[in-house]
Write a protein that holds these residues in place. Structure first.
Motif, PDB file in Angstrom:
ATOM      1  N   TYR A 158       0.653  -1.076  -0.114  1.00 37.41           N
ATOM      2  CA  TYR A 158       0.043   0.234   0.319  1.00 37.41           C
ATOM      3  C   TYR A 158       1.024   1.535   0.149  1.00 37.41           C
ATOM      4  N   ASN A 159       0.400   2.487  -1.123  1.00 41.68           N
ATOM      5  CA  ASN A 159       0.880   2.899  -1.150  1.00 41.68           C
ATOM      6  C   ASN A 159       0.495   4.844  -0.285  1.00 41.68           C
ATOM      7  N   GLU A 160       0.462   5.149   0.627  1.00 36.23           N
ATOM      8  CA  GLU A 160      -0.328   6.126   2.273  1.00 36.23           C
ATOM      9  C   GLU A 160      -0.200   7.299   0.785  1.00 36.23           C
ATOM     10  N   LYS A 162      -0.049   7.383  -2.890  1.00 36.97           N
ATOM     11  CA  LYS A 162      -1.170   7.949  -3.683  1.00 36.97           C
ATOM     12  C   LYS A 162      -2.631   6.795  -3.137  1.00 36.97           C
ATOM     13  N   GLU A 163      -2.696   6.280  -1.937  1.00 41.15           N
ATOM     14  CA  GLU A 163      -3.668   5.503  -1.917  1.00 41.15           C
ATOM     15  C   GLU A 163      -3.802   4.580  -2.953  1.00 41.15           C
ATOM     16  N   THR A 164      -2.902   3.743  -3.123  1.00 45.29           N
ATOM     17  CA  THR A 164      -2.618   2.505  -3.992  1.00 45.29           C
ATOM     18  C   THR A 164      -1.823   1.607  -3.482  1.00 45.29           C
ATOM     19  N   GLY A 165      -2.061   0.165  -3.821  1.00 47.88           N
ATOM     20  CA  GLY A 165      -1.744  -1.527  -3.229  1.00 47.88           C
ATOM     21  C   GLY A 165      -2.543  -2.129  -2.576  1.00 47.88           C
TER      22      GLY A 165
END
Length: 209
Positions: A158-160, A162-165
């Motif tokens: 999770y990439n906080e 970009k809010e992805t993953g």
């Protein structure tokens, strides 16, 4: 009074002052000019960057004495209780590999690089840890298996920003008396691919799961 992380009482050190208040200041340790007799080399290779431990540069016997003194100081300064006897701190038979709960954040901010470990002090930046010296061995095995599963099946962290993953944290618990092992994944959503493969890999590698 100047508070300097990673410095020890009675040392002569070179410090850069970072913050000054009326009663105290804080600083960053630049150089140790005269080390304390109780200074030791930290066991962990990322100790100076990881926010998980604070006293690995102090011998264990001195750490126990320091904790005893902290209790005494607290009772006197805050509790205003004088002439109390504070008994010696009861130490562990082995000060390593004792922690039976592990919760490590997962990050992949650098392209293609997977970091699993502890956050650097006062940040959300994950310091990669291959083998944590204070964790039970089963918890280190959990991290190794999940790391391999994420790489093999291209499961994104999770990439906080970009809010992805998908994977945010890995949590493990080891039953001290039972030997049972629990694994939890904290994820950003309900749909996690290749979970059956992860369960198979964990069962193969970790007895008592």
């Amino acid at each position: 009074t100047v508070f300097v992380p990673f410095a020890l009482p009675k040392e002569t050190v070179e410090v850069r002052i970072e913050f000054v208040k009326k009663q105290y200041a804080t600083g960053t340790l630049l150089k140790i000019l005269e080390p304390a007799k109780d200074r030791v080399k930290p066991l962990c290779p990322v100790y100076n960057r990881c926010g998980g431990c604070q006293l690995q540069h102090l011998s264990y016997s001195a750490e126990l004495m320091e904790k005893q003194q902290q209790v005494k100081d607290t009772l006197e300064r805050i509790g205003h209780l004088k002439n109390l006897t504070v008994l010696p701190t009861l130490g562990a038979a082995d000060p390593w590999a004792y922690r039976n709960k592990m919760q490590f954040p997962v990050s992949s901010k650098a392209k293609g690089k997977l970091d699993i470990g502890c956050s650097a002090a006062s940040t959300h930046r994950v310091i990669n840890v291959e083998n944590c010296a204070i964790q039970k061995e089963q918890n280190n095995q959990i991290v190794a298996v999940v790391r391999e599963w994420m790489k093999q099946y291209k499961i994104p962290a999770y990439n906080e920003d970009k809010e992805t993953g998908i994977v945010r944290h890995i949590m493990g618990r080891v039953g001290v008396h039972t030997g049972e092992v629990m694994v939890c994944l904290v994820t950003a959503g309900d749909m996690v691919p290749h979970m059956k493969e992860l369960v198979r890999m964990l069962k193969t590698a970790i007895p008592g799961l």
